[in-house]
Scaffold this active site. Structure first.
Site, PDB file in Angstrom:
ATOM      1  N   ASP A  28       2.565 -32.047  28.502  1.00  0.00           N
ATOM      2  CA  ASP A  28       3.657 -32.371  29.164  1.00  0.00           C
ATOM      3  C   ASP A  28       3.229 -33.713  29.886  1.00  0.00           C
ATOM      4  OD1 ASP A  28       6.397 -32.568  30.330  1.00  0.00           O
ATOM      5  OD2 ASP A  28       5.324 -32.153  32.262  1.00  0.00           O
ATOM      6  N   GLU A  75       5.763 -32.915  24.476  1.00  0.00           N
ATOM      7  CA  GLU A  75       7.220 -32.768  24.711  1.00  0.00           C
ATOM      8  C   GLU A  75       7.392 -34.334  24.158  1.00  0.00           C
ATOM      9  OE1 GLU A  75       9.862 -30.680  27.577  1.00  0.00           O
ATOM     10  OE2 GLU A  75       8.845 -32.306  28.750  1.00  0.00           O
ATOM     11  N   ASP A  94       4.459 -29.431  35.921  1.00  0.00           N
ATOM     12  CA  ASP A  94       4.069 -30.104  34.652  1.00  0.00           C
ATOM     13  C   ASP A  94       2.967 -29.188  33.749  1.00  0.00           C
ATOM     14  OD1 ASP A  94       4.438 -33.122  35.474  1.00  0.00           O
ATOM     15  OD2 ASP A  94       3.708 -31.885  37.243  1.00  0.00           O
TER      16      ASP A  94
END
Length: 167
Positions: free
Chosen positions: A7, A67, A140
């Site tokens: 992330d 992501e 996160d």
């Protein structure tokens, strides 16, 4: 398959190594890379790059799932996160690690069954799917694990698409 979920961020980069075998997924390692607030932006990017390189070399994942950037109203934040994504992808490229990218909608769909699921629901599902005693923190880290779980779900389909397209 060992999947390193990422992330991206500038202050915190969440990561999680997930093993996906025979329809089962389990979290092996998860944590985050932190960069100090107020530090020179170039130093922060260098810290992220070095941290990702070290993770790849130490954990030996077979693939990385990242992501994709979701553009929000704050273009300055989006630009900074885009730069962080860039050095993360560069670290993967330098080590020859294949990368799969997923939108937040795809991640939520794969993990929670609904592309517009709230963050709390996604975190609970990550906890349940990976059999974790507690929700991973910070957010996160939970997001990184969610991206890895998403890839574990999509990877067989992506491989099949490549095989069909190659015929």
């Amino acid at each position: 398959m060992l999947i390193l979920g990422i992330d991206p961020g500038t202050a915190i980069v969440g990561y999680g190594l997930v093993e996906a075998r025979a329809g089962q997924t389990r979290a092996l390692v998860y944590d985050c890379i932190r960069t100090p607030a107020g530090e020179d932006p170039c130093r922060r990017l260098a810290t992220i790059y070095a941290g990702i390189r070290e993770l790849i070399e130490r954990l030996q994942p077979e693939t990385m799932a990242v992501e994709e950037l979701f553009f929000n109203k704050n273009s300055k934040t989006a630009l900074a996160v885009g730069q962080a994504r860039g050095v993360i992808l560069l670290a993967a490229a330098h080590t020859g690690l294949p990368v799969a990218e997923y939108t937040p909608l795809e991640v939520k769909q794969a993990v929670a069954g609904f592309g517009r699921a709230p963050k709390e629901q996604v975190q609970r599902m990550v906890q349940a799917l990976l059999g974790l005693e507690e929700k991973p923190r910070p957010d996160d880290v939970a997001d990184a694990l969610a991206v890895a779980v998403c890839h574990a779900s999509f990877a067989p389909w992506r491989q099949r698409e490549k095989e069909v397209a190659g015929r």
